[in-house]
Enzyme design. Structure first.
Site, PDB file in Angstrom:
ATOM      1  CE  LYS A   1      36.150   8.449  77.840  1.00  0.00           C
ATOM      2  NZ  LYS A   1      35.385   9.294  78.749  1.00  0.00           N
ATOM      3  CB  THR A   2      32.148   7.508  72.115  1.00  0.00           C
ATOM      4  OG1 THR A   2      32.468   6.640  73.079  1.00  0.00           O
ATOM      5  CG2 THR A   2      31.473   6.578  70.958  1.00  0.00           C
TER       6      THR A   2
ATOM      7  CD  GLU B   1      35.384   5.776  73.153  1.00  0.00           C
ATOM      8  OE1 GLU B   1      35.452   5.763  74.516  1.00  0.00           O
ATOM      9  OE2 GLU B   1      34.601   5.526  72.387  1.00  0.00           O
TER      10      GLU B   1
END
Length: 491
Positions: A129-130, A173
């Site tokens: 995600k990051t 996110e």
């Protein structure tokens, strides 16, 4: 306190108090609130660079949690914000807020409110995600969009985890760990992968997979769901939604082999070729941001962060930005210039011919991906060993995935196993990091004394090797210490 997958209908954000304001996610929200001219106070257990920066931006922050912190702005806040996963419900500030009848909201509820009137691009998945969020921000910035963003890590180039932009796009996110991402209403949602995790919260793999299907239903009717077809979980969700007649755009992306294996899924991007060098991966891409019926563009881009998973993340970022109307060539250029996020294959230095990196990986698939990327990079450089220094995160995760961790770590040539970082969990009798070693096929070393790990690693490493410190806990502090130990040995 809101429950389930619904954004608060309204919230008075005149005065916001944030419990745990120094955390990666919370500090980012605070930055955006302050940039919008709102009054912000907060508290945390200790001072940090994030808190110093927030104070400089106008926040009033107290170290330590106590009921009187609710008066830091001169009068009671109109809303209190917390992370339910990180902050216990008996926190004195939360207790006082409930006594006074002040609404207590999750970070995700506030973020949902901040994203109103924007095209929300949300990046979800068990892993990545990051990195994918950061790549999307870099791509959109290169395309001149000036997006607002909230990221769980710090962009190396921007030096921050959040920004209040002037553009119409808001990038963030979407964290599934406690189901709070069901507060959002994305215009474009990306799912990088789906693999069982956070079972201490969900209770079963079925419940974990279901929450991603519920998240897909949160996409706006004119929006798009972007899914990685190289991941079995994400591809399975794509096929299930196609079969059900999902009403939003579905855009699959991945390698040509994966796209062919999931022929029922409309394709948004296909990796037609990829070549790995010592410093980057060169990618040829066929892009159809409106699906098979739309225009197809042939692109080339480079990915500086090693690993096939990073190539896939880069493709997702370009595809999502293109769906939102950003310039395709500029998006590719932004991804090609992206130089990483703190704690994602982050280079710390070299001493005595040994390179030292740090990575946040704390799930077996993430560990496997980062070690596979390291091996790929070392092979391109013609040799050298990969030494993994691993600190497991959570007793529950270690017990659930001990075998898988051992298999993933076996990709390294040598493994140093640190004790488990329990975080919010109490120790479990009979459980320590050595249960992972039962499935390890590489030579391994047990390192129960945190202070002695750098010296232990320095004694193992040889010129030409790569050392990777891996985990979501205090292991992040070790990379500079390993370099120092290597330098002292050199002297």
């Amino acid at each position: 306190m809101t429950q389930g997958g619904h954004t608060p209908v309204a919230a008075d954000l005149s005065r916001i108090h944030m419990v745990g304001i120094g955390g990666a996610g919370m500090s980012g929200i605070a930055r955006i609130l302050l940039a919008r001219g709102l009054q912000v106070s907060g508290s945390d257990m200790k001072d940090s660079r994030s808190i110093l920066a927030l104070r400089s931006a106008g926040a009033i922050v107290e170290v330590g949690h106590k009921a009187e912190n609710l008066n830091l702005l001169g009068e009671a806040p109109t809303v209190v914000v917390t992370s339910f996963a990180a902050i216990p419900q008996d926190n004195p500030e939360l207790v006082e807020a409930r006594r006074l009848g002040i609404p207590v909201l999750r970070r995700s509820d506030i973020l949902a409110l901040l994203m109103e009137d924007h095209d929300a691009l949300l990046l979800a998945g068990t892993h990545g995600k990051t990195s994918t969020t950061s790549m999307a921000v870099a791509a959109l910035q290169q395309a001149g969009e000036d997006p607002s963003f909230a990221i769980g890590g710090q962009l190396n180039r921007a030096g921050t985890n959040a920004h209040h932009g002037t553009g119409k796009i808001f990038v963030a996110e979407a964290d599934e760990s406690d189901g709070s991402f069901l507060s959002y209403t994305p215009t474009v949602a990306v799912v990088t992968n789906i693999e069982p995790d956070h079972l201490d919260y969900y209770g079963s793999e079925e419940a974990y997979f279901q929450v991603f299907e519920d998240f897909a239903d949160r996409v706006t009717e004119d929006g798009a769901l972007v899914l990685c077809l190289d991941d079995a979980g994400a591809a399975g969700l794509a096929e299930k939604l196609v079969e059900k007649g999902y009403s939003r755009h579905i855009l699959g992306y991945g390698t040509a082999k994966a796209v062919a294996a999931h022929a029922s899924v409309p394709v948004g991007a296909v990796i037609t070729a990829a070549s790995v060098t010592e410093t980057e991966t060169r990618v040829a891409l066929s892009l159809s941001p409106r699906g098979p019926e739309g225009e197809t563009r042939e692109l080339e881009l480079t990915v500086k962060i090693p690993g096939q998973h990073m190539v896939l993340n880069a493709v997702a970022a370009v595809l999502a930005g293109a769906y939102l109307g950003a310039n395709v060539e500029a998006l590719a250029g932004g991804v090609s210039s992206f130089d990483g996020v703190r704690r994602r294959f982050e280079y710390h230095g070299e001493a005595q011919g040994v390179t030292v990196y740090d990575d946040y990986a704390h799930h077996p698939t993430e560990v496997s991906a980062v070690l596979g990327a390291a091996r790929e990079r070392m092979n391109a450089a013609h040799g050298g060993r990969v030494i993994a220094v691993f600190q497991p995160h959570l007793y529950s995760r270690t017990m659930n995935f001990a075998k898988e961790f051992g298999q993933a770590l076996s990709l390294a040539d040598e493994v140093v196993l640190m004790d488990i970082f329990g975080a919010r969990e109490a120790p479990v009798d009979g459980v320590d990091t050595r249960i992972i070693a039962k499935s390890l096929t590489s030579p391994w070393h047990y390192a129960p004394d945190f202070s002695k790990v750098p010296q232990q690693v320095a004694e193992i490493a040889r010129p030409g090797d790569m050392v990777l410190t891996i985990g979501a806990g205090t292991v992040t502090m070790l990379a500079p210490e390993v370099l120092l130990a290597l330098q002292e040995r050199e002297d």
